[in-house]
Design an enzyme around this catalytic site. Structure first.
Site, PDB file in Angstrom:
ATOM      1  N   ARG A  85     -13.324  25.578 -68.721  1.00 63.19           N
ATOM      2  CA  ARG A  85     -12.286  25.420 -67.705  1.00 63.19           C
ATOM      3  C   ARG A  85     -11.020  26.145 -68.155  1.00 63.19           C
ATOM      4  O   ARG A  85     -10.724  26.204 -69.344  1.00 63.19           O
ATOM      5  CB  ARG A  85     -11.963  23.932 -67.506  1.00 63.19           C
ATOM      6  CG  ARG A  85     -12.952  23.177 -66.650  1.00 63.19           C
ATOM      7  CD  ARG A  85     -12.510  21.744 -66.392  1.00 63.19           C
ATOM      8  NE  ARG A  85     -12.459  20.947 -67.607  1.00 63.19           N
ATOM      9  CZ  ARG A  85     -11.340  20.592 -68.225  1.00 63.19           C
ATOM     10  NH1 ARG A  85     -10.164  20.970 -67.751  1.00 63.19           N
ATOM     11  NH2 ARG A  85     -11.375  19.860 -69.323  1.00 63.19           N
ATOM     12  N   GLY A 225     -19.164  26.656 -65.076  1.00 59.95           N
ATOM     13  CA  GLY A 225     -18.863  25.225 -65.093  1.00 59.95           C
ATOM     14  C   GLY A 225     -17.935  24.757 -63.998  1.00 59.95           C
ATOM     15  O   GLY A 225     -18.082  25.084 -62.816  1.00 59.95           O
ATOM     16  N   ALA A 276     -14.564  14.822 -75.855  1.00 61.08           N
ATOM     17  CA  ALA A 276     -14.852  14.659 -77.290  1.00 61.08           C
ATOM     18  C   ALA A 276     -14.663  13.230 -77.779  1.00 61.08           C
ATOM     19  O   ALA A 276     -14.430  12.999 -78.951  1.00 61.08           O
ATOM     20  CB  ALA A 276     -14.015  15.620 -78.132  1.00 61.08           C
ATOM     21  N   CYS A 277     -14.764  12.264 -76.868  1.00 59.73           N
ATOM     22  CA  CYS A 277     -14.643  10.853 -77.263  1.00 59.73           C
ATOM     23  C   CYS A 277     -15.921  10.064 -76.996  1.00 59.73           C
ATOM     24  O   CYS A 277     -15.916   8.839 -77.048  1.00 59.73           O
ATOM     25  CB  CYS A 277     -13.469  10.197 -76.554  1.00 59.73           C
ATOM     26  SG  CYS A 277     -11.863  10.803 -77.102  1.00 59.73           S
ATOM     27  N   PHE A 526     -21.367   4.640 -81.873  1.00 53.65           N
ATOM     28  CA  PHE A 526     -22.638   4.848 -81.171  1.00 53.65           C
ATOM     29  C   PHE A 526     -23.190   3.513 -80.656  1.00 53.65           C
ATOM     30  O   PHE A 526     -22.502   2.786 -79.958  1.00 53.65           O
ATOM     31  CB  PHE A 526     -23.621   5.623 -82.054  1.00 53.65           C
ATOM     32  CG  PHE A 526     -23.086   6.977 -82.445  1.00 53.65           C
ATOM     33  CD1 PHE A 526     -22.943   7.978 -81.499  1.00 53.65           C
ATOM     34  CD2 PHE A 526     -22.674   7.248 -83.752  1.00 53.65           C
ATOM     35  CE1 PHE A 526     -22.418   9.222 -81.830  1.00 53.65           C
ATOM     36  CE2 PHE A 526     -22.153   8.481 -84.093  1.00 53.65           C
ATOM     37  CZ  PHE A 526     -22.029   9.464 -83.132  1.00 53.65           C
TER      38      PHE A 526
END
Length: 618
Positions: A85, A225, A276-277, A526
């Protein structure tokens, strides 16, 4: 030579089943402007998908993967200048600059229309213009909305078939006068007669433009994208958020999951995390050892449309039909369900190619293959990587996969009425300061938590805070209007529902990323995040305890179910503690955000900050 104005109009070839005169007139106008060689109306069929994929294989845009390894799957590699983006080329062209607000790029709509008019004039010459009808959300759902994208990219068509409900059935719902969001896209590389095309056409000049009042999207120069798949961030967040503002609903950068307890009680949770989290990982979470009987199911991993239902509760749908996920870091260890989903019918973009015709990316396996062709078509070996630092896959490499293939897909994922949301979760990536989990005492405090959330953009050195990029509600790049008005919209929606006697979802703030003195993550994350989720659900039922903090309510060590995990009270203190000096510094940073947004900032937010300061001083 003919002047452009004398070019013979292209045949529209409108199918008999398209009855919408306004849509046909719009297609005719855009075709007259962009001057494609032909117009094709997409029907969304498997035959059409296969034909376009084969066309791109022949043209060098895509490569068919080894069917024994990845059935009916393809690899596309983009131009190195067109990989993500482009926030600095993304514009909100509201009639008034103040309606875009200080966090968006604004341009005067009339001037932008003139600029784009010049760029799009003849932009599709030598190419096919595809008419791509799509529904965001289940066809006919009261929460869904329809869009039509005109694009000269077959890559866009095949991705939109996976990512949306695309094809002929959309015209049945649209009828002769239904509302739709018009989306115009060109890669911006017209072909002269006889000119050879390139594998990934694009243009160094890029514009991704939104007109909130007229609900239009125009994108020029990128084939990648979210710049080109206009149903995703452009429609489903930037335009839809303005629709929600005007109509009393929410378009959010959120996953939606279902959680079923061993006793059969089902809950639904929506959660917002910046990039990224671990949003996709959380959406497909597998409960850990020791939490037998709990089940997590996936409704969506990226976007939620949320509307008040007849029962007064907030009901959410996933407006997408596929997952456009970041590949690097995805493995059977980090996201088993995603890896299972990627075995067939997938389009991979900018990952590496193995010698046996499969794909690979950093983090997929502990040991990389001995040889690969990287995303730029060059030989890659571990030795080359060690010497040059070159990645085999681009860090923003993607997979496009049908949602129905996800092993954890929720049976209600296509329920047109949506699912009733019990809780909202907001989280960022912070190595210090923000506790593992905090429950807001009320809706306003929850909005404050979400408005001030952020992630560190640089790794924090021991004892220091990294540079925090505020990302309110994880919507900073995606809110289609003034961020202060957006906060106010959330506050007003909560007040309106409370006045009707509705039960509002609880709001939680999480942070999986606190680090210890050794600089390593303390919380295992996780699947173990299920333990935090279980505490939240216990709070909803009045079954779990909590400790009042200056900033909401957090669990005590004994409030978490530790079955199957060794995690000491000392470690728990490292992830849950509230450091008052650090929080004073944090509140000063909140002030910086509020100063930037001061013109329209709802007074509830500074008042909430003042209340936190009072509790800290007590």
């Amino acid at each position: 030579m003919n002047k452009p104005s004398e070019v013979k109009p292209v045949a529209l070839n409108v199918p008999d089943y398209v009855k919408h005169s306004g849509l046909i007139a719009w297609v005719e106008r855009i075709a007259a402007l962009t001057k494609p060689d032909r117009v094709v109306w997409c029907d969304g069929s498997q035959e059409e998908y296969d034909r376009l994929c084969e066309q791109m294989v022949q043209g060098g845009t895509m490569r068919r993967l080894n069917p024994a390894k990845r059935a009916n799957s393809y690899l596309a590699c983009s131009d190195p200048s067109d990989v993500a983006r482009v926030e600095d080329r993304t514009f909100i062209c509201s009639e008034r600059e103040e309606d875009a607000g200080p966090t968006n790029n604004w341009a005067a709509p009339q001037a932008m229309r003139e600029t784009l008019g010049g760029l799009f004039d003849g932009a599709m010459r030598g190419r096919t213009m595809y008419v791509v009808p799509f529904s965001m959300g289940p066809l006919g759902s009261p929460i869904a909305h329809i869009g039509v994208e005109l694009s000269d990219s077959p890559y866009v068509v095949v991705n939109m078939r996976i990512m949306t409900r695309m094809g002929r059935k959309v015209f049945d719902v649209l009828g002769s006068d239904g509302a739709f969001v018009p989306c115009v896209h060109s890669v911006g590389m017209p072909l002269a007669e006889g000119q050879q095309d390139v594998a990934w056409p694009c243009n160094p000049t890029k514009y991704i433009v939104h007109y909130p009042e007229t609900r239009e999207i125009w994108s020029f120069g990128s084939g990648y994208g979210g710049n080109a798949l206009l149903g995703k961030k452009c429609f489903a967040l930037r335009i839809a958020s303005t629709m929600g503002r005007d109509e009393g609903w929410l378009a959010e950068h959120m996953l939606i999951l279902g959680v079923t307890s061993p006793k059969g009680r089902k809950y639904h949770v929506a959660a917002a995390f910046p990039s990224a989290c671990g949003k996709t990982n959380f959406a497909m979470l597998i409960p850990p050892h020791g939490m037998d009987g709990w089940k997590v199911t996936t409704i969506g991993d990226d976007i939620a449309w949320i509307k008040p239902g007849p029962d007064g509760r907030l009901h959410a749908i996933n407006p997408e039909a596929g997952y456009f996920g970041v590949a690097p870091g995805t493995s059977e260890k980090t996201n088993f369900n995603a890896m299972a989903m990627l075995k067939a019918n997938v389009i991979f973009t900018n990952v590496a190619l193995t010698d046996d015709g499969d794909v690979w990316w950093e983090g997929m396996t502990d040991t990389p293959p001995a040889h690969l062709i990287d995303w730029q078509g060059q030989d890659w070996t571990p030795a080359i990587a060690a010497e040059t630092g070159r990645k085999a896959a681009h860090p923003n490499a993607r997979f496009t996969a049908p949602a129905a293939q996800c092993p954890s897909i929720d049976p209600e994922w296509e329920n047109p009425k949506g699912v009733a949301i019990d809780a909202f979760i907001f989280g960022g990536r912070r190595s210090t300061t923000v506790p593992l989990v905090t429950e807001a005492r009320n809706w306003v405090e929850g909005v404050y938590m979400a408005a001030t959330m952020g992630s560190e953009t640089t790794a924090a050195a021991a004892g220091q805070q990294g540079v925090v990029r505020r990302d309110p509600f994880a919507m900073l790049p995606f809110c289609g209007y003034n961020m202060s008005d957006y906060f106010d919209h959330w506050l007003k929606l909560g007040r309106r529902l409370e006045e009707t006697g509705a039960t509002l979802p609880r709001i939680y703030c999480v942070n999986w990323f606190r680090k210890g003195p050794d600089g390593k993550f303390v919380w295992p994350g996780f699947g173990e995040n299920m333990r935090v989720l279980r505490w939240m659900l216990g709070r909803l039922d009045g079954q779990a305890g909590g400790v009042d903090q200056v900033f909401g309510i957090s669990p005590a060590y004994g409030d978490i179910d530790w079955t199957g995990l060794e995690f000491s009270p000392d470690k728990f203190e490292q992830v849950i503690s509230v450091d008052l000096p650090a929080w004073r510094a944090e509140l000063a940073l909140h002030d910086e955000l509020f100063t930037q947004l001061a013109a329209r900032l709802p007074e509830d937010l500074p008042l909430t900050r003042t209340a936190i300061e009072r509790r800290m001083a007590a």
